[in-house]
Design a protein around this motif. Structure first.
Motif, PDB file in Angstrom:
ATOM      1  N   GLU A 171       0.832  -1.212   0.000  1.00 42.07           N
ATOM      2  CA  GLU A 171       0.000   0.000   0.000  1.00 42.07           C
ATOM      3  C   GLU A 171       0.864   1.259   0.000  1.00 42.07           C
ATOM      4  O   GLU A 171       0.594   2.218  -0.750  1.00 42.07           O
ATOM      5  CB  GLU A 171      -0.937  -0.014   1.204  1.00 42.07           C
ATOM      6  N   THR A 174       2.457   1.787  -3.464  1.00 45.11           N
ATOM      7  CA  THR A 174       1.492   2.230  -4.476  1.00 45.11           C
ATOM      8  C   THR A 174       1.112   3.688  -4.260  1.00 45.11           C
ATOM      9  O   THR A 174       1.017   4.466  -5.217  1.00 45.11           O
ATOM     10  CB  THR A 174       0.233   1.342  -4.438  1.00 45.11           C
ATOM     11  N   ARG A 183      -0.663   6.890 -12.899  1.00 42.42           N
ATOM     12  CA  ARG A 183      -2.077   6.482 -12.841  1.00 42.42           C
ATOM     13  C   ARG A 183      -2.300   5.080 -13.406  1.00 42.42           C
ATOM     14  O   ARG A 183      -3.217   4.385 -12.997  1.00 42.42           O
ATOM     15  CB  ARG A 183      -2.948   7.491 -13.618  1.00 42.42           C
ATOM     16  N   TYR A 204      -1.555  -2.998  -2.775  1.00 46.04           N
ATOM     17  CA  TYR A 204      -1.645  -2.320  -4.079  1.00 46.04           C
ATOM     18  C   TYR A 204      -3.109  -2.108  -4.467  1.00 46.04           C
ATOM     19  O   TYR A 204      -3.509  -1.002  -4.846  1.00 46.04           O
ATOM     20  CB  TYR A 204      -0.917  -3.167  -5.125  1.00 46.04           C
ATOM     21  N   ASP A 205      -3.910  -3.169  -4.358  1.00 47.85           N
ATOM     22  CA  ASP A 205      -5.334  -3.061  -4.705  1.00 47.85           C
ATOM     23  C   ASP A 205      -6.030  -1.995  -3.866  1.00 47.85           C
ATOM     24  O   ASP A 205      -6.808  -1.177  -4.390  1.00 47.85           O
ATOM     25  CB  ASP A 205      -6.037  -4.407  -4.493  1.00 47.85           C
ATOM     26  N   ALA A 206      -5.757  -1.999  -2.558  1.00 46.77           N
ATOM     27  CA  ALA A 206      -6.419  -1.054  -1.661  1.00 46.77           C
ATOM     28  C   ALA A 206      -6.066   0.388  -2.021  1.00 46.77           C
ATOM     29  O   ALA A 206      -6.939   1.270  -2.053  1.00 46.77           O
ATOM     30  CB  ALA A 206      -6.034  -1.349  -0.212  1.00 46.77           C
ATOM     31  N   MET A 208      -4.931   1.580  -4.941  1.00 46.13           N
ATOM     32  CA  MET A 208      -5.450   1.932  -6.263  1.00 46.13           C
ATOM     33  C   MET A 208      -6.950   2.227  -6.203  1.00 46.13           C
ATOM     34  O   MET A 208      -7.421   3.246  -6.744  1.00 46.13           O
ATOM     35  CB  MET A 208      -5.166   0.809  -7.256  1.00 46.13           C
ATOM     36  N   ARG A 209      -7.672   1.386  -5.551  1.00 48.61           N
ATOM     37  CA  ARG A 209      -9.124   1.596  -5.464  1.00 48.61           C
ATOM     38  C   ARG A 209      -9.443   2.823  -4.614  1.00 48.61           C
ATOM     39  O   ARG A 209     -10.401   3.550  -4.892  1.00 48.61           O
ATOM     40  CB  ARG A 209      -9.792   0.344  -4.900  1.00 48.61           C
ATOM     41  N   GLY A 210      -8.630   3.059  -3.587  1.00 46.75           N
ATOM     42  CA  GLY A 210      -8.828   4.243  -2.768  1.00 46.75           C
ATOM     43  C   GLY A 210      -8.630   5.529  -3.552  1.00 46.75           C
ATOM     44  O   GLY A 210      -9.218   6.565  -3.228  1.00 46.75           O
ATOM     45  N   GLY A 212      -9.387   5.695  -6.738  1.00 48.34           N
ATOM     46  CA  GLY A 212     -10.307   5.635  -7.874  1.00 48.34           C
ATOM     47  C   GLY A 212      -9.649   5.159  -9.153  1.00 48.34           C
ATOM     48  O   GLY A 212     -10.117   5.494 -10.255  1.00 48.34           O
ATOM     49  N   GLY A 214      -7.987   1.994 -11.686  1.00 45.60           N
ATOM     50  CA  GLY A 214      -8.136   0.585 -12.012  1.00 45.60           C
ATOM     51  C   GLY A 214      -6.861  -0.191 -11.739  1.00 45.60           C
ATOM     52  O   GLY A 214      -5.752   0.373 -11.742  1.00 45.60           O
ATOM     53  N   THR A 215      -7.004  -1.479 -11.498  1.00 42.77           N
ATOM     54  CA  THR A 215      -5.853  -2.334 -11.196  1.00 42.77           C
ATOM     55  C   THR A 215      -5.544  -3.253 -12.373  1.00 42.77           C
ATOM     56  O   THR A 215      -6.412  -3.570 -13.181  1.00 42.77           O
ATOM     57  CB  THR A 215      -6.113  -3.194  -9.949  1.00 42.77           C
TER      58      THR A 215
END
Length: 335
Positions: A171, A174, A183, A204-206, A208-210, A212, A214-215
């Motif tokens: 996290e 990222t 981006r 990483y997912d958290a 990126m989604r935080g 807005g 895409g992963t």
């Protein structure tokens, strides 16, 4: 009890490890006074008498500790093994080290051999697809046994686990890349479905989604060759990814090579962060940003945990996580 009580019976009765009982029987000064008193009381209750002839044949009393590593060719695991071995040697123990090369069959062979030769304790960095029998065998052995850096994919709950806070590291890395203006960030490497991949990629997912965003992930067994292949693939795409968080430094180093081959400048045209911060990360060009896992300190901490378990019967928590630190360098900052 109709049979002659054994050292394992005393260990169960006293609530300590087999090795702690051995130390008390030998008159070692290592156990604490209260631990020694508890063991001696258990021996008295059970009527335990030391079999000196058998004790002379047992390897457990020689101070051997088994260390089974999944991939000693990886500098990350090599440094862990060296730091653990050094700390154990300083306390008078000898480490017996085996490399399994990610082969569960080889892992079963070497762990069985170490137990047969009477190691006092065992540290296991498990292979992928470790069999349930492996954990059961270690649990039955009645010696301190830990799994480190990776958790068994299944049925390893009986063994204490120690590792790094990989999710937090993913996290932080990222967010750092997002902060540079990136981006289209790719997560590069890591075998799909493995817990360590889920942890590193979960941060990483958290992030990126935080934000807005895409992963995207490109999985594979971590290696320089995989990193080079991913870099060449990304170099041919339009629009091109503008950053990558790599599962490991080995993948990231391969990407540096691949992008150089494609004529793309890392740190300017694309930003890269690795994971583990092996020595080469600070020596390559451009210097590689990485999530630092203090593997040397971790090895010494695992040694200290084992020694407390051996001497005082202090079993570690079921799970221990060590913090990580992001080290920004030119591959992501451009400086």
């Amino acid at each position: 009890m109709n049979r002659r009580p054994t050292i394992l019976d005393v260990a169960r009765e006293a609530g300590v490890s087999k090795s702690t009982v051995s130390l008390v029987v030998q008159g070692s000064p290592a156990p604490r006074a209260e631990t020694r008193a508890r063991v001696e009381a258990a021996m008295a209750r059970l009527g335990y008498v030391r079999n000196r002839a058998a004790a002379q044949l047992r390897g457990a009393d020689t101070g051997l500790i088994g260390l089974v590593i999944n991939d000693l060719r990886n500098p990350f695991f090599t440094e862990f093994a060296a730091s653990l071995q050094g700390a154990l040697a300083g306390a008078g123990y000898a480490a017996v080290i085996a490399n399994t090369d990610e082969d569960p069959d080889e892992q079963d062979r070497v762990t069985a051999a170490m137990l047969e030769h009477g190691v006092a304790a065992l540290v296991l960095c498990p292979t992928h697809d470790t069999r349930p029998e492996t954990a059961a065998r270690l649990d039955r052995a009645g010696i301190p046994a830990m799994q480190v850096l990776r958790r068994m994919d299944r049925d390893g709950a009986a063994l204490p686990f120690a590792s790094f806070d990989y999710r937090a590291g993913g996290e932080a890395a990222t967010r750092h890349l997002i902060g540079t203006g990136a981006r289209r960030i790719v997560f590069a490497g890591g075998l799909e479905g493995r817990q360590i991949t889920r942890e590193r990629m979960g941060g990483y997912d958290a992030a990126m989604r935080g934000a807005g965003l895409g992963t995207r992930s490109i999985p594979g067994r971590p290696s320089r060759a995989l990193g080079r292949a991913i870099a060449l693939r990304l170099a041919a795409e339009t629009p091109r990814a503008d950053a990558a968080l790599c599962f490991s430094d080995l993948v990231a180093l391969g990407m540096l090579s691949g992008f150089a081959e494609a004529g793309i400048t890392v740190g300017r045209d694309i930003r890269i962060v690795g994971f583990d911060d092996i020595e080469e990360a600070s020596l390559c060009h451009p210097r590689l940003s990485s999530v630092r896992c203090d593997i040397g300190g971790f090895g010494r901490d695992v040694a200290a945990t084992l020694l407390r378990w051996l001497s005082d019967g202090l079993r570690p928590p079921d799970e221990t996580r060590t913090p990580v630190t992001l080290i920004p360098r030119a591959s992501s900052t451009g400086r």
